[in-house]
Design an enzyme around this catalytic site. Structure first.
Site, PDB file in Angstrom:
ATOM      1  N   GLY A 132      40.494  77.636  55.842  1.00 56.42           N
ATOM      2  CA  GLY A 132      40.314  76.444  56.683  1.00 56.42           C
ATOM      3  C   GLY A 132      40.067  75.253  55.779  1.00 56.42           C
ATOM      4  O   GLY A 132      40.784  74.253  55.862  1.00 56.42           O
ATOM      5  N   ASN A 200      56.925  71.370  54.253  1.00 51.22           N
ATOM      6  CA  ASN A 200      57.463  70.626  55.413  1.00 51.22           C
ATOM      7  C   ASN A 200      57.272  69.115  55.275  1.00 51.22           C
ATOM      8  O   ASN A 200      57.644  68.357  56.164  1.00 51.22           O
ATOM      9  CB  ASN A 200      56.848  71.143  56.718  1.00 51.22           C
ATOM     10  CG  ASN A 200      55.336  70.941  56.779  1.00 51.22           C
ATOM     11  OD1 ASN A 200      54.772  70.101  56.075  1.00 51.22           O
ATOM     12  ND2 ASN A 200      54.670  71.707  57.621  1.00 51.22           N
ATOM     13  N   ILE A 202      54.927  67.207  55.679  1.00 46.38           N
ATOM     14  CA  ILE A 202      54.106  66.535  56.705  1.00 46.38           C
ATOM     15  C   ILE A 202      52.650  66.953  56.539  1.00 46.38           C
ATOM     16  O   ILE A 202      52.363  68.137  56.330  1.00 46.38           O
ATOM     17  CB  ILE A 202      54.577  66.933  58.131  1.00 46.38           C
ATOM     18  CG1 ILE A 202      55.958  66.345  58.439  1.00 46.38           C
ATOM     19  CG2 ILE A 202      53.579  66.500  59.201  1.00 46.38           C
ATOM     20  CD1 ILE A 202      56.005  64.844  58.635  1.00 46.38           C
ATOM     21  N   HIS A 274      51.451  68.667  64.358  1.00 47.71           N
ATOM     22  CA  HIS A 274      50.558  69.350  63.411  1.00 47.71           C
ATOM     23  C   HIS A 274      49.353  69.986  64.112  1.00 47.71           C
ATOM     24  O   HIS A 274      49.097  71.177  63.952  1.00 47.71           O
ATOM     25  CB  HIS A 274      50.073  68.371  62.331  1.00 47.71           C
ATOM     26  CG  HIS A 274      48.849  68.847  61.614  1.00 47.71           C
ATOM     27  ND1 HIS A 274      48.901  69.591  60.467  1.00 47.71           N
ATOM     28  CD2 HIS A 274      47.524  68.716  61.918  1.00 47.71           C
ATOM     29  CE1 HIS A 274      47.670  69.893  60.092  1.00 47.71           C
ATOM     30  NE2 HIS A 274      46.817  69.371  60.950  1.00 47.71           N
ATOM     31  N   GLU A 423      35.286  75.400  37.182  1.00 47.01           N
ATOM     32  CA  GLU A 423      34.171  75.990  37.938  1.00 47.01           C
ATOM     33  C   GLU A 423      34.572  76.337  39.369  1.00 47.01           C
ATOM     34  O   GLU A 423      34.223  77.396  39.902  1.00 47.01           O
ATOM     35  CB  GLU A 423      32.968  75.033  37.970  1.00 47.01           C
ATOM     36  CG  GLU A 423      32.323  74.768  36.624  1.00 47.01           C
ATOM     37  CD  GLU A 423      33.020  73.663  35.842  1.00 47.01           C
ATOM     38  OE1 GLU A 423      33.980  73.048  36.377  1.00 47.01           O
ATOM     39  OE2 GLU A 423      32.612  73.395  34.693  1.00 47.01           O
ATOM     40  N   PHE A 449      26.422  72.036  37.748  1.00 47.92           N
ATOM     41  CA  PHE A 449      27.821  72.097  38.173  1.00 47.92           C
ATOM     42  C   PHE A 449      28.034  73.042  39.358  1.00 47.92           C
ATOM     43  O   PHE A 449      29.175  73.333  39.721  1.00 47.92           O
ATOM     44  CB  PHE A 449      28.728  72.459  36.993  1.00 47.92           C
ATOM     45  CG  PHE A 449      28.611  71.483  35.852  1.00 47.92           C
ATOM     46  CD1 PHE A 449      28.585  70.105  36.105  1.00 47.92           C
ATOM     47  CD2 PHE A 449      28.487  71.907  34.545  1.00 47.92           C
ATOM     48  CE1 PHE A 449      28.441  69.190  35.065  1.00 47.92           C
ATOM     49  CE2 PHE A 449      28.345  70.998  33.501  1.00 47.92           C
ATOM     50  CZ  PHE A 449      28.320  69.632  33.762  1.00 47.92           C
ATOM     51  N   HIS A 473      20.417  76.450  32.553  1.00 48.32           N
ATOM     52  CA  HIS A 473      20.040  75.055  32.322  1.00 48.32           C
ATOM     53  C   HIS A 473      19.598  74.456  33.657  1.00 48.32           C
ATOM     54  O   HIS A 473      20.186  73.522  34.183  1.00 48.32           O
ATOM     55  CB  HIS A 473      21.194  74.286  31.683  1.00 48.32           C
ATOM     56  CG  HIS A 473      21.569  74.822  30.319  1.00 48.32           C
ATOM     57  ND1 HIS A 473      21.956  76.124  30.119  1.00 48.32           N
ATOM     58  CD2 HIS A 473      21.594  74.230  29.104  1.00 48.32           C
ATOM     59  CE1 HIS A 473      22.211  76.317  28.829  1.00 48.32           C
ATOM     60  NE2 HIS A 473      21.986  75.186  28.186  1.00 48.32           N
ATOM     61  N   HIS A 485      23.240  66.258  33.216  1.00 45.38           N
ATOM     62  CA  HIS A 485      23.235  67.713  33.130  1.00 45.38           C
ATOM     63  C   HIS A 485      21.978  68.343  33.740  1.00 45.38           C
ATOM     64  O   HIS A 485      21.845  69.563  33.758  1.00 45.38           O
ATOM     65  CB  HIS A 485      23.358  68.153  31.657  1.00 45.38           C
ATOM     66  CG  HIS A 485      24.757  68.036  31.140  1.00 45.38           C
ATOM     67  ND1 HIS A 485      25.500  66.883  31.280  1.00 45.38           N
ATOM     68  CD2 HIS A 485      25.555  68.929  30.515  1.00 45.38           C
ATOM     69  CE1 HIS A 485      26.699  67.079  30.746  1.00 45.38           C
ATOM     70  NE2 HIS A 485      26.755  68.313  30.276  1.00 45.38           N
TER      71      HIS A 485
HETATM   72  C1  LIG Z   1      39.346  70.527  52.355  1.00 43.08           C
HETATM   73  C2  LIG Z   1      39.968  70.098  53.646  1.00 43.08           C
HETATM   74  N1  LIG Z   1      40.185  68.792  53.860  1.00 43.08           N
HETATM   75  C3  LIG Z   1      40.694  68.375  55.039  1.00 43.08           C
HETATM   76  C4  LIG Z   1      40.994  69.267  56.014  1.00 43.08           C
HETATM   77  C5  LIG Z   1      41.509  68.781  57.359  1.00 43.08           C
HETATM   78  N2  LIG Z   1      42.957  69.120  57.469  1.00 43.08           N
HETATM   79  C6  LIG Z   1      43.353  70.208  58.126  1.00 43.08           C
HETATM   80  S1  LIG Z   1      45.010  70.414  58.069  1.00 43.08           S
HETATM   81  C7  LIG Z   1      45.196  69.001  57.162  1.00 43.08           C
HETATM   82  C8  LIG Z   1      46.562  68.561  56.723  1.00 43.08           C
HETATM   83  C9  LIG Z   1      47.253  69.674  56.067  1.00 43.08           C
HETATM   84  O1  LIG Z   1      48.578  69.375  55.844  1.00 43.08           O
HETATM   85  P1  LIG Z   1      49.570  70.553  55.538  1.00 43.08           P
HETATM   86  O2  LIG Z   1      48.971  71.500  54.609  1.00 43.08           O
HETATM   87  O3  LIG Z   1      50.867  69.965  55.129  1.00 43.08           O
HETATM   88  O4  LIG Z   1      49.699  71.305  56.914  1.00 43.08           O
HETATM   89  P2  LIG Z   1      50.795  71.077  58.026  1.00 43.08           P
HETATM   90  O5  LIG Z   1      50.698  69.649  58.457  1.00 43.08           O
HETATM   91  O6  LIG Z   1      52.103  71.382  57.394  1.00 43.08           O
HETATM   92  O7  LIG Z   1      50.401  72.022  59.105  1.00 43.08           O
HETATM   93  C10 LIG Z   1      43.972  68.408  56.915  1.00 43.08           C
HETATM   94  C11 LIG Z   1      43.807  67.157  56.150  1.00 43.08           C
HETATM   95  C12 LIG Z   1      40.742  70.628  55.745  1.00 43.08           C
HETATM   96  N3  LIG Z   1      40.978  71.585  56.649  1.00 43.08           N
HETATM   97  N4  LIG Z   1      40.272  71.007  54.553  1.00 43.08           N
END
Ligand SMILES: Cc1ncc(C[n+]2csc(CCOP(=O)(O)OP(=O)(O)O)c2C)c(N)n1
Length: 685
Positions: A132, A200, A202, A274, A423, A449, A473, A485
């Site tokens: 996710g 894709n 997008i 999307h 990391e 870190f 550390h 640090h």
């Molecule tokens: C770290 C993180 N940042 C933001 C999101 C919110 N988010 C979910 S899907 C998405 C866009 C993803 O684009 P893509 O991987 O091209 O998926 P598609 O549009 O092709 O389904 C974002 C910004 C997330 N899930 N995880």
């Protein structure tokens, strides 16, 4: 917007000529669209776009048996683009995973369903890792692919011989963690890793050209991957690409040029598809375009039968694998089973116990990071599946034992991973290693870190996997490297993550006991926060009692009723002891409590906790910000620690300048006692 490789859906799905794999992919598309529609939320675009790729993967390549989602030699599939969860759920249902019924698809995203918004490991069988947060999946997949090779090096092709497939989108590849993961996988030549990129073009805001001009193929190639691009709706081309990439000696990227929402006539190819339901009108048009006359959640019998056959495709392979396992002699089989179960060998307890006794006799004046190294020297030889590493701080974290050999590109028999300065990639790869099974991963960096690892640590905690972070550390006590640090807010931030054990041992004995707790916490990640500076060894050792396992315990109890309780962690416990000595000279009876793990202490029975913290005023001592201390200090308490960033100077100077000294603790205690005497009606909470 330009969309290459777009073919009108109707052309591809004319019923008379309809090849069955197109119908199989359309079943995935409609299940995803209908489930999102019913839930009134979710992401139909990605599953619809990747349905063809996933159909090819499942029907021709993926080694699995729906009857046994835990078969150890199954291929791993990571849906890094976790928002497309309906792709996975539809496939789990279609292939006949027992738990994934059509009712569960109808309950997509609802309370208690097996179909949560994003795939959750441990919640839904067949989900290999929680995804996710974009980018985590691909980095976790790298750990799985590495674990596969390491286990193969130990047990051979007959038992361990599988691929790791990752489905990742533009978002995953934009995230910084993907770079660490790609780079590490390329270096280690993880040839059993195949990333299917949903190319894709997008993301949520629109076309990727708004924010990105990377040539992903060149990027991956530069990191040593085998790369190619295919039309993600041409099933034969996809099959050929996967078949070819399975034979390379490098990890593979297959950029599948797809149309997001493929099949939804007016929305496909746009960001509109999307992350929102298509709406009844568009779904109706999709049914027309795909020649799909069936009602929502209805899959015709013949098609379902074809999919169920896919779910059973790996059965023979699984049975032969089981026969090979059965044919092993008992010793080999036991060692394989032990590895998979992550069991601690019998010799382990003895080895650790002997070391603790030595610490108790020698009473060494060493940093807890050095004590940790001695623990590793003692236990690494007896836990064959302990796999260490560091993000390029091996000689500072002291994470390498003499018995460990490095894992090298193409040679995976070692048990120490040089993760490089990565990391975040390390933390996610360790999650993948733990999830794959067969190993107990630990890895080191500086505590400051931990911020760079945090998203992966959070997922480890959410998934409940045993990953051990050795973070040295651990305070201003690191001295001259200065405030960049010196962690100050990190303990508080880590303690805020549910299901994570944060240990801050006070001396060598507690360090050994903290390691023991971390190794035995099979369903929790742990952080061992260790000092750079030397500390005296003063805690008790008992053959039968691990005092760190209780989270906090009384180290010094005055002969008569307490006037004050000093509670400290790590390097500050020694300071609290000195303060107690000073207070005794002023006729103030102070108890000293060592509190190496707040989370374990919080789980103790209320009576035990009350006994430990006592009724007298409490002073907390920790060279960090106050954070979660309030719970233990009550209204009459006080905290001696940091309230801002540190500075660059020798450690002793810093402790003096920031007022974390026996004098300061004694003064705070005296004031608290005076306050309590002046207001006896204010009992400590
Ligand atoms: C770290 C993180 N940042 C933001 C999101 C919110 N988010 C979910 S899907 C998405 C866009 C993803 O684009 P893509 O991987 O091209 O998926 P598609 O549009 O092709 O389904 C974002 C910004 C997330 N899930 N995880």
């Amino acid at each position: 917007m330009t969309l290459q490789s777009t073919t009108a859906p109707a052309e591809r799905t004319t019923p008379a000529a309809q090849p069955s794999h197109v119908a199989m992919a359309n079943a995935v598309r409609l299940l995803a669209a209908d489930a999102v529609e019913k839930a009134k939320s979710g992401h139909p675009g990605m599953p619809m776009g990747m349905a063809d790729v996933a159909t090819v993967l499942f029907s021709r390549f993926l080694k699995f048996d729906a009857l046994d989602p835990h078969w150890p030699d199954r291929d791993r599939l990571v849906l890094s683009a976790g928002h497309g969860s309906m792709l996975l759920y539809a496939l789990l249902y279609l292939t006949g995973h027992e738990e994934m019924t059509i009712e569960e698809l109808k309950r997509f995203r609802q309370w208690g369903s097996k179909t949560p918004g994003h795939p959750e490991y441990g919640h839904t069988q067949g989900v290999e890792t929680t995804t996710g947060p974009l980018g985590q999946g691909i980095a976790t997949g790298v750990g799985m692919a590495l674990a596969e090779r390491m286990l193969n090096a130990r047990f051979g092709d007959a038992l361990v011989d599988h691929f790791t497939y990752v489905i990742a989108g533009d978002g995953c590849l934009m995230e910084g963690i993907s770079h660490e993961a790609i780079s590490l996988a390329g270096h280690l030549k993880l040839s059993r890793l195949i990333v299917l990129f949903d190319d894709n073009q997008i993301t949520i805001d629109g076309t990727t050209s708004l924010s990105n001009s990377d040539d992903q193929l060149i990027r991956f190639m530069a990191s040593g991957w085998s790369v190619r691009r295919v039309d993600g709706h041409d099933q034969e081309a996809i099959a050929q690409a996967i078949a070819d990439e399975r034979t390379t000696n490098r990890p593979s990227l297959i950029a599948c040029r797809t149309v997001i929402g493929h099949g939804a006539p007016t929305r496909q190819g746009t960001e509109k598809v999307h992350g929102a339901p298509l709406g009844s009108e568009e779904i109706a048009k999709t049914r027309d375009a795909l020649h799909w006359p069936h009602a929502p959640f209805e899959i015709p019998d013949d098609l379902l039968a074809r999919w169920r056959a896919v779910g059973a495709r790996g059965r023979i392979a699984r049975h032969s694998w089981m026969e090979r396992l059965d044919a092993l002699d008992e010793l080999e089989r036991d060692s394989f089973d032990d590895a998979l179960q992550g069991a601690l060998p019998r010799d382990y307890a003895e080895a650790l116990h002997t070391l603790e006794e030595r610490f108790a006799q020698e009473r060494p004046q060493i940093a807890t990071r050095q004590a940790s190294q001695r623990v590793l020297e003692a236990i690494a030889p007896v836990i064959p599946n302990l796999v260490g590493g560091s993000a390029d701080l091996t000689h500072s974290n002291l994470t390498l034992a003499r018995s460990q050999q490095p894992v090298r590109p193409g040679a995976y028999g070692g048990s120490y991973i040089h993760y490089g300065v990565r990391e975040h990639g390390m933390a996610a790869a360790m999650n993948g290693i733990a999830l794959h099974g067969g190993f107990i991963p630990y890895g080191g960096t500086f505590l400051v870190f931990s911020d760079y690892c945090r998203p992966a640590i959070r997922l480890a905690a959410l998934m409940g996997v045993r990953v051990i972070h050795v973070m040295t550390h651990d305070s201003i006590g690191l001295g001259e490297d200065g405030p960049t640090h010196q962690p100050v807010e990190h303990l508080a931030a880590l303690r805020a993550i549910p299901n994570l054990l944060v240990f801050r041992p006070a001396d060598a004995i507690e360090t050994a006991q903290a390691w023991d707790c971390a190794l035995r916490a099979t369903r929790q990640p742990s952080i061992l926060c260790l000092s750079r500076q030397a500390l005296p060894t003063f805690t008790r050792h008992s053959a039968t009692d691990n005092q760190v396992a209780r989270g906090a315990y009384v180290l010094i109890e005055p002969e008569s009723a307490r006037d004050v309780t000093l509670i400290a962690t790590g390097s500050e416990v020694a300071i609290a002891i000195e303060a107690a000595v000073q207070l005794r000279q002023r006729d103030i009876r102070a108890a000293v409590v060592s509190a190496p793990c707040f989370e374990l202490f919080a789980k103790q029975p209320a009576e035990y906790r009350a006994e430990v913290v006592g009724k007298a005023p409490r002073i907390g001592v920790e060279a960090a910000i106050e954070g979660a201390w309030a719970r233990w200090l009550g209204d009459n308490g006080a905290f001696v620690g940091m309230s801002g960033f540190g500075a660059s100077a020798p450690a002793s100077e810093l402790y003096a300048q920031f007022g974390i000294t026996p004098d300061a603790v004694a003064a705070a205690a005296e004031q608290a006692v005076a306050r309590a005497n002046a207001q006896p009606h204010l009992a400590t909470a």
